[in-house]
Structure formats: C-alpha cells, structure tokens
Design an enzyme around this catalytic site. Structure first.
Site, short mmCIF file in Angstrom:
data_model
loop_
_atom_site.label_atom_id
_atom_site.label_comp_id
_atom_site.label_asym_id
_atom_site.label_seq_id
_atom_site.Cartn_x
_atom_site.Cartn_y
_atom_site.Cartn_z
N LYS A 94 0.84 -1.20 0.00
CA LYS A 94 0.00 0.00 0.00
C LYS A 94 0.88 1.25 0.00
CE LYS A 94 -4.03 1.86 2.57
NZ LYS A 94 -4.94 1.63 3.72
N SER A 103 -9.87 1.72 2.73
CA SER A 103 -8.98 2.47 1.88
C SER A 103 -7.97 1.60 1.13
CB SER A 103 -8.23 3.51 2.70
OG SER A 103 -7.40 2.90 3.66
N SER A 163 -9.99 -0.62 6.97
CA SER A 163 -9.43 -0.52 5.62
C SER A 163 -8.72 -1.75 5.08
CB SER A 163 -8.46 0.66 5.56
OG SER A 163 -9.18 1.84 5.42
#
Ligand code: GLN
Length: 498
Positions: free
Chosen positions: A79, A154, A178
C-alpha cells in the site's frame, strides 16, 4: 506451471519441488498486471524489472543451496502509505507526490529479510481516509468482480490486486476497517492484527492510536505466513508490544485445547445490513456448530456508538498528524501564494504559502477530516466531543473484555453491503462513514479482526464474514478462521476478467 491461482503455500511448494522458478512465477504475475491493471488501477507506476531481478537472484541462491527466508520468491504488493527507501510513497495524495522516503518501514525491512519480492505500490484512498478508494489522487481502483464497482477502501488497490491475481499477497493498513472491508468486497482474506502486534514505524500516520498494518491473501495460511514475518516488537514504535511471535502457520492447523466458543453479537445485525450478508453470517454460525464449536448470543451494547466515536477520534488524530504537511519541510509547496483576498493581504507570506500549499495538496475528504478534527479538539469543544469519544471508546473496549470472558471469537459481518458502484456513495460522506459500522469497533478496542470469503450474492458479488478475537489472540483468530475455511470453498472462487 500455474503460479497464478496459487497461494503462498502453493508458490513455495512449486519452488521447492522445482515445478517453476521464482522468475517464472513473477513473470506470470507481471503478465497479469500488464493485461489487467489498466482496467483495475490497483498498482501505481509499475516497473517489473526490480522484481524480476530479485526473483533471478533468489533462484540462483536456491540453486546454490543457500538458506532462504520464509517468503523467498513470494511477490508482495505494498500500500502506498508504507515507506520503501528511495521509492515514491505518496499516500495517493498530491501533498506527497514527490516524497521518496530515505528509509524502509519496519515491515519492509522484515519482508526483505524474509526474501519476499516487493512488487510495487498500491492504490488507496488519500491518506487512507475513505471506504471506496475514490479519494485517491490517482483515481479509483476497480473491483475485479465487476469493474463498475469499488473494491472498497482504503486499501482498495491491495484487495483488487490480490483478488485479480496480480499479486498473491499484499500489505494494507486498517484504521477503521481498511483491510477487512476491501477484503470482504473482493472475496479475499484480510487481517487486521492487534494494535501493537506489528510495528507502525514507516507507516505514514493517519490516526496513530488506531492504525495497524496487516496482510491480504487468498487463504488463511497466506495471512498467517505474512503475519509471522511482519509481527514483533520494534524499538522504533513505542506502541509495539514485546510478546513472542508465534508460528501462526502451525497454529492454524493445530487443534485447540477445547472446542471453540463463538459469540454472535446482536448489535452486529443492525439496520442497513444487507439480507444476503446477514444470511451468510447465520450460515457461517451453523458451519461453526457443525465443526464442533459452540455458538452463543452475546451483546456489545456500546459498539452502536462506534461510528460517532471513531469519526471524532480518527479525525482528531489526523488533524494533528497531518499538520506537518505545510510546504515548509514536508509536503507539496504551492508556487503561487500571492494574496487572493483582502484578508489575505495582511497575512505574512509564510502563512499564505502554507495555506495555498495545503489547499492545493489535500483533496476534499482529507480537508473535511482536518476540519472535523481541529473542531473536536478546539478549546471549549474538546470536552464535549474528543473527551466524550474517548469515554465511549473505553466502554466499547470494556464490552469486548466482558464478552471475551465467555467466548473465544466473535462472528459477524465485515461490511453491511457488498461491493457498490464507483460514484454511488462518494458525494455522501455520511453514507460512506456508515460502512465502518462493523469494523471500527475492533480498532477502537485495539483487538484483531479478520475478514473471510463467506459467500456470493445472487448477483455474484463476494460476501465477507468477520471474526474478532481478544488482543494478541491472533492464533485463536486464525485457527477459527481456518476452521471455517476448511469447511467451505468460498476462498477458491475467482472473478473472471477475460
Ligand atoms: N473508512 C474509514 C475511514 O475513512 C477507515 C479507513 C481506514 O481504516 N484507513 O476513516
């Protein structure tokens, strides 16, 4: 050879039996990135060469009989809020578009030591604020089950990449859901470890008392393997806890000392829960029973207040963490900061530069969080908002402590809805915030949670079920998850992209 359908275990078996090399496997994933990433927008600025080079080096070491790390040759995508030395790490924000950290996050160091292959950086909501990946400065990631739909957020890029076999595994971060919510929306496994289990050193801070890094995979063993590598105390993160790191992989296949006790919280079946998700959770509870577990009803009364508490605590911490991005030392610096109004004329140039830099650098959702957070912390209001939210947080934690006297894990839904259309919720922040209803409580309490594939809707979208366990009981959590997985085949379902 078929490394692509493979799990981490499948890849490692293939390598050790000589069915395929790491280079061949990485090439297979690279081919898929080339074929599908334009549609999915999961990985950002992908360069396959470093990964292929690393794979060749690992193959050479394997041939020479050198000992290799536990994730040798396993590609893992990261990420965009986890720092990798010299590589862009932007949190998908214009604010950090030029940032290249001079250091590796603790988890990246551990992955390198484990001989994992870093496959590139993943799309996400800006600064991890969002549940749909739509607040990203790079545009939304897409759900491989239906590319008109969001993979969640997210960590949307991570979920999309793993679901579409662009990578076998990925690291995300979970502040209010997330990792788990996007895992649920994409039919992948996503684990949020206990707060303090994994070092946050080098994770760009959103809400420091809630953030945790965790893995995505296709099966429970995948996330168990990655957790064993990334967990552990780290002097650079004072909140990381000095407890031994068990071998989670062995733990998941071992028999528990006594039959598993599963709790079902009545508060996890609230208004707005999709009926197909509700029936998948009820079915999951029957599966646990048929696997020898006892299932009992419990109550977590204060978790119904988790959303308001979370949307005070998280923005409060965010407003403080993001204050450093003002164009002086950190963050985008505006070029034009001449006064834009009569009022601005009286301000010093430095202040105007900061204002213009922040206005240009942050997107609308991040701006909203900063304003919310600044408000709830402001003099005269902090007692009514921030301090009260902390009290609610404590009550939620107490609820869990009480519940875990009687049960080992708590079963519930991960997301109240399956994957929704890109554009459907982005103009309604409250609707977006409500998606965290079943995931936020675990972050507020600091406990671990996992989302597992638990079914498909009639229209063919993945359903995620969630398990939660007491702090540092990841072994129990993963063992329970594996019990469910063994009895079902939902984790073998794949989206078709062709
Ligand atoms: N959806 C939540 C938020 O927008 C959670 C995000 C996260 O876990 N990073 O804050």
């Amino acid at each position: 050879m078929d490394p692509l359908g493979a799990t981490i275990s499948g890849l490692l078996d293939g390598y050790s039996s000589g069915s395929f090399s790491s280079e061949e496997a990485v090439r297979g994933f690279v081919d898929r990135v080339v074929a599908y990433n334009a549609r999915l927008n999961a990985l950002l600025d992908f360069d396959p060469e470093p990964a292929l080079e690393q794979a060749r080096a690992i193959d050479a070491r394997r041939r020479s009989g050198e000992p290799l790390g536990p994730l040798a040759g396993v590609p893992i995508a990261i990420k965009d809020n986890i720092c990798r030395r010299g590589e862009p790490t932007t949190c998908c924000s214009r604010m950090l578009s030029n940032y290249r950290p001079p250091f590796d996050a603790a988890v990246i160091g551990k992955l390198r030591e484990a001989d994992a292959i870093l496959l590139g950086r993943l799309n996400m909501d800006e600064f991890a604020m969002g549940s749909s990946n739509e607040t990203s400065a790079y545009g939304p990631a897409r759900n491989p089950w239906d590319t008109d739909r969001s993979p969640g957020g997210s960590s949307g890029g991570a979920a999309s990449a793993v679901a579409a076999s662009l990578a076998p595994t990925a690291l995300g971060s979970d502040t209010g859901g997330s990792i788990r919510q996007p895992a649920a929306l994409t039919g992948t496994v996503g684990l949020k470890p206990t707060y303090g289990r994994v070092s946050r050193y080098g994770l760009v801070a959103f809400a420091s008392s809630l953030d945790q890094i965790g893995p995505f995979g296709r099966e429970v063993a995948d996330v168990a393997r990655v957790l064993s590598v990334i967990a552990g105390q780290d002097p650079r993160d004072a909140t990381s806890v000095d407890l031994p790191v068990p071998d989670y992989l062995t733990a998941i296949e071992s028999k528990g000392e006594r039959p598993l006790r599963v709790g079902i919280a009545r508060e996890f079946f609230g208004e707005g829960l999709d009926p197909e998700i509700e029936s998948a959770v009820r079915e999951a509870s029957r599966i646990f029973e048929s696997e020898g577990a006892t299932v009992s009803k419990i109550s977590l009364p204060n978790t119904t207040q988790a959303i308001p508490a979370y949307y005070i605590v998280a923005p409060a911490e965010a407003s403080s963490n993001l204050a450093r991005y003002d164009g002086t030392i950190f963050g985008h610096r505006a070029e034009d900061f001449g006064p834009k109004s009569e009022v601005e004329k009286d301000l010093p140039a430095l202040i105007r530069m900061m204002m213009a830099s922040r206005a240009e650098g942050f997107g609308p959702e991040v701006t909203r969080r900063i304003m919310l957070g600044t408000f709830v912390l402001s003099a005269g209001y902090a007692d009514q908002y921030y301090v009260r939210a902390l009290k609610v947080r404590r009550l939620i934690r107490d609820d869990y402590d009480r519940a875990f006297r009687d049960v080992d894990v708590i079963l519930g839904p991960t997301s109240p809805v399956p994957a929704f259309k890109v554009g459907e919720k982005i103009s309604d922040p409250l609707a977006m915030y409500l998606l965290d209803v079943y995931t936020g409580p675990a972050n507020l309490a600091g406990i671990p949670g996992i989302s597992l594939p638990g079914g498909l809707t009639k229209s063919g979208l993945p359903i995620g079920i969630q398990l939660q366990a007491p702090a540092f009981a990841e072994e129990t959590l993963l063992r329970a998850a594996r019990t469910f997985e063994r009895a079902t085949d939902w984790n073998t379902k794949r989206p078709t992209l062709d």
